[in-house]
Design an enzyme around this catalytic site. Structure first.
Site, mmCIF file in Angstrom:
data_model
loop_
_atom_site.group_PDB
_atom_site.id
_atom_site.type_symbol
_atom_site.label_atom_id
_atom_site.label_comp_id
_atom_site.label_asym_id
_atom_site.label_seq_id
_atom_site.Cartn_x
_atom_site.Cartn_y
_atom_site.Cartn_z
ATOM 1 N N GLY A 1 42.245 33.789 41.235
ATOM 2 C CA GLY A 1 43.394 34.859 41.579
ATOM 3 C C GLY A 1 44.408 34.412 42.747
ATOM 4 N N GLU B 1 32.321 38.876 38.551
ATOM 5 C CA GLU B 1 31.431 38.853 39.674
ATOM 6 C C GLU B 1 30.032 39.036 39.142
ATOM 7 O OE1 GLU B 1 32.545 38.106 42.192
ATOM 8 O OE2 GLU B 1 34.676 38.733 42.134
ATOM 9 N N THR C 1 35.132 29.473 40.055
ATOM 10 C CA THR C 1 34.919 29.362 38.588
ATOM 11 C C THR C 1 35.861 28.154 38.017
ATOM 12 O OG1 THR C 1 34.730 31.869 38.558
ATOM 13 C CG2 THR C 1 35.342 30.834 36.380
#
Lengths: 633, 633
Positions: B166, B403, B127
């Site tokens: 993350g 997602e 992303t």
């Protein structure tokens, strides 16, 4: 983003003149005050540090109140505009209002000036661990002792501990305690007693009172409120501390009951009535933050190298535009209810009660949902704390349970429907007009007269639809009640349909009062509001004759036109709201910075970016494997 | 509350044998470990302190993994069971799985062992600030330099900053970077590159890489995850760091495209497919916490001096029972999808893709809503952080945007409906059965054949209803698409109806596999599930012939019976879930303490109860008035 609010005609219409004036004055007073503008990142703080920061800001507002002569309402407005500053407002928002409503003139003369100048600081202690909605179940006792002319307050059980008492955990020196008055062994029911809980000079607890700060609330919300838990053990107060505006107790134990029971209703009517307007403002903030992002963000369908603005997608417009329309409706109707409450002696209390109950449920349910929708319509980035959207959701979320839980409260609408149906007395309650329709078999079996899509924009057509829906659900409720079904769940749908109608009517009346220049915008808003309520309310029509498949199709078409035609009006409304950058406090609404620049800025300032403090732990973790000789690793 | 999980046949059925076994092992390993059992009150900590605590716990789990030989899946399960411990799981849950799926055998042999032993720690960087759902819009470039046999990674713009990555903010040493491969000026589209971002010995950033920890997430959720922002400036990596499982690049710049494009789908299919089961477990926790409180709490309607248990009210049963049924369905269907994914080479990828898309949307939308419902059904006390309900909501809330955002993703269902309708190819996709119905005018105009309330419990009747509803919404969607309407909002309703049918079918099949002894409970659950979906899905039938008013009334009656008959089964299911006190981590579910005792305990431990630290501020606030001589105060 501007630093001063908009004061156009439309701004005055939406905010109301008085409120807008207060808002301008407050923003002028705080927008260059470093106590507010240079505060640290609240999302990174511990609960204790955040609470301490908010107290400091609250005391600064208190000083501004005294310095600038702000009214109590203006102080309360300021605690909201300045952010999440909750504890000190309780004294002015709840405590003083109850002293005014329930004290005798002599009591008022003594106590109110002390509370006004914050020499004492009060709170309102009703809810107990075991008794929320069911106020009649309250267990705290206040037993009159004629020997000493005192009242002895006790918490006989665990479940009678006072709980959720705002401002009690740390700040309050006095509490209005709801307790059962016992005189000569006779339980006279709930009354209100003023109990000093902390020493004025040392802030130590008074003897025979135990208080604990309640702990953290979920999703870190209401962190600046010191809700408190309280128990009494033979705590003695003078008899004269029983609030004696309506009832009184003589030194010999003679009890004089209330002549006018109107007051029992009014406190709840006022608090619930005011919620609609307050919720509307917070919802508007969230929707406007989301709209600013949606105007900036582009995704998919590139044209000339630029992707399409997210705000142009139906999936965004259909979520944000109705939410904006509802926010305006909440503010306008809330203000109208406030005016009715201020004029309460000329009002049908039952009508006003039913309206505020319906509005409280409707505004909190839609308001919370709409703030969530605003966040979701920003996609993943909406999950950053710096957007402000998460804390708006967390802040509004409990509004569905405080001041009356949604399902418990909905039963009051259901009960009123049953009562007035049985008594054929619906004509006394304007909000129950749909019961008259239900008595008319001809009208209940009629089909909608709509011929084409444009007809759905006609107010009589909209009213007919919404009234028919409420009537269908009232019929269902009456049937359920008659066969003894527990209606505590199903009545919610009736309540929302009931309130849709109330809000629709109120909004129609308000639109007519807007300036000619803004009329088109307000009418477009009213249509988005109405057609959304209708499209979202179709479930009640399953199995009914009222709508054909063609009707449903043309209604959906009309709604599509209402939404797609609303974009320019939405921009006009965002202008009129005129929130300042300080008020929105969102990385999506900064002047001189795009949302992406803002998000990058936030990351650069994260205190975790410098990770030197955990490097030894990380290096250890990455060499742990050497200790274990497994084949696998 | 127990300290060991239930292992009955029903427990094995709900959890699945393997997962239950892992869960028992994990709980045995951590339930007497002070790193987990004696940790401080997480709700009171600053973000930095909370992050540091969770890292310490994560490293302890890592050591347990090595010591006890846990599989990667077992470690990931442990990070969930032990609480909100997120960062270290990324290496095992996402990084290694992608290495396995996308590296060449030689690359795997070198890199996977290093990641397995956490000698390096990886993350997945796809992303960007400006590019979420639209992966094709990714701007990061990876330009091949044949002179040095290197690839040069660049972030050409603000919007190409990697974002939401993350474990990158603090922990990761390596990142799988999705970037556009440029060879000899030709843009070959997105590929995956392994980039070392931190020095293994010092944990300093590598040259030409900038990383910032992203900052706090809304509602304090995911506080233990160090999402990171990253930008590259001429960052050079060896050519051999391009993942070469499907594609490859020769030293002379010759590019070998993928022969099998199945992999492009699979990574998303896997992640989305696994979400249903994971969400189901969290929803079950929330509902069971709420049920424990509702069994204890009493309010209104006293009999023999005791008020009525809240769990006996329709308003509570109608909210919690369907939520419990959905949680079980999410777990069972999620496990079935996991099995299909593990067997992916024998699957129709499109069918599996559509099922996982629908399941991801359905499970996240219902899951978040159901956790919220669980909290609300606890009334005001549900707002205390110590109930655990607020953080469960906050934790699940972003599942609707990560997602694949709900509305963006829903279009894949809509597009499949249009494609297979046009190609008359729905027979290849089991989930699109309702399109065949739509081709049959006779079936579309038929009325429901239900004669009495009991008929609604018949599976063929339920399937007919749900299929008819999906067909009506598909017809609407096809009409909207044909006239060029932007369907990005409306398609959501079709998607949910589509997924209702998928989940209904899957649940029916699962129920048949339950042990005879538990069959009645599972059938009762399937009926609550089905009849709730039907009652909640009535809107699509407005204007349709399918249902009469009598049908709607008898359906509601059947649903009422399903709910009121479910109470004993709900207790059996709560037993079978067998969550330990440690797992629920809620003041409503403590052994040896009632919810009220627990809430009082929490207050006694609040660090704000001792308010000595703010007394000078409070005393100053209460004497501020003396400075100002206004008549008013």
């Amino acid at each position: 983003m501007t630093t001063t609010p908009s004061t156009t005609a439309l701004a005055n219409f939406i905010w109301g003149e008085e409120r807008l004036k207060r808002r301008c004055d407050i923003l002028a007073a705080i927008s260059s005050n470093p106590v507010f503008t240079q505060s640290p990142n609240s999302h990174a703080l511990s609960r204790k540090d955040l609470w301490t920061l908010r107290l400091k800001q609250g005391v600064e507002l208190l000083e501004l109140k005294f310095k600038l002569g702000w009214s109590n309402q203006q102080f309360v407005d300021a605690t909201k505009i300045a952010g999440d500053i909750l504890s000190l407002g309780v004294n002015f928002r709840i405590f003083i209002r109850n002293l005014e409503a329930q004290m005798s003139p002599e009591q008022k003369a003594y106590w109110i000036p002390r509370a006004e100048r914050f020499e004492i600081s009060g709170c309102y202690a009703q809810t107990e661990l075991g008794h929320g909605s069911n106020v009649r179940g309250i267990e705290t006792t206040a037993t009159f002792d004629p020997k000493t002319d005192e009242i002895v307050v006790n918490s006989p059980t665990l479940s009678s501990h006072k709980y959720w008492i705002g401002s009690l955990g740390i700040v309050a020196t006095h509490a209005l305690v709801i307790a059962r008055l016992i005189v000569q062994g006779k339980d006279l029911g709930n009354h209100v007693f003023l109990v000093q809980v902390r020493d004025l000079d040392t802030h130590e607890l008074m003897p025979n009172v135990k208080i604990y700060e309640q702990g953290e609330k979920g999703m870190s919300t209401f962190a600046s409120m010191d809700n408190g838990v309280m128990a009494f053990t033979d705590c003695r107060i003078p008899r004269t501390n029983m609030l004696a505006g309506m009832v009184s107790l003589d030194p010999d134990g003679t009890y004089h009951a209330a002549k006018n029971t109107k007051h029992a209703y009014t406190s709840m009517v006022i608090i619930r009535g005011l919620m609609s307007e307050e919720l509307g403002i917070e919802v508007a903030k969230a929707v406007i933050i989301a709209l600013k992002y949606a105007e900036f963000r582009r995704q998919f369908n590139p044209k000339d190298g630029l992707e399409r603005r997210v705000v142009e997608y139906a999936s965004v417009q259909n979520r944000l535009f109705p939410a904006l329309a509802r926010a305006v409706a909440m503010m306008l109707l809330g203000r109208e209810m406030r005016a009715r409450i201020d004029n309460i002696i000329n009002e049908s209390l039952e009508d006003l009660h039913l309206q505020t109950v319906g509005a409280k449920i409707w505004a909190s349910e839609h308001g919370v949902r709409d703030v969530e929708i605003a966040r979701l319509s920003c996609g993943g980035h909406g999950n950053m704390a710096s957007t402000g959207l998460g804390s708006l959701y967390a802040q509004l979320s409990p509004s569905r349970t405080y001041e009356g839980e949604t399902y418990v409260l909905s039963q009051q609408i259901g009960n009123a429907v049953v009562k007035h149906w049985k008594n054929t007395s619906e004509q006394s309650i304007s909000a129950l007009s749909y019961l008259a329709r239900l008595r008319d078999a001809r009208r209940m079996s009629q089909k909608s007269q709509v011929a084409g899509s444009d007809d759905w924009f006609s107010p009589p057509v909209q009213e007919d639809f919404l009234e028919h829906r409420a009537a269908v659900l009232a019929r269902r409720h009456l049937g359920d009640a008659a066969r003894g079904k527990d209606t505590s769940y199903d009545v919610f749908e009736l309540t929302m349909a009931h309130a849709d109608l109330t809000y629709w009517r109120g909004l129609q009346a308000q639109v007519k009062q807007s300036a000619q220049h803004d009329r088109e915008t307000m009418e477009a808003l009213a249509n988005v509001f109405a057609l959304n309520a209708m499209v979202e309310g179709l479930a009640a029509f399953a199995g009914e004759e009222y709508l054909s498949a063609e009707h449903v199709a043309s209604l959906r078409l009309a709604y599509q036109h209402a939404i797609s035609g609303f974009a320019t009006h939405a921009r006009a409304l965002v202008e009129a709201f005129g929130f300042t950058e300080y008020e929105l406090n969102s990385v999506f609404a900064r002047s001189g910075q795009t949302p992406y620049e803002g998000l990058l800025d936030v990351a650069k300032q994260s205190e975790l970016t410098d990770n030197v403090f955990v490097r030894p732990t990380l290096l250890r973790a990455r060499s742990l494997w050497k200790k274990y000789g497994r084949a696998k690793i």
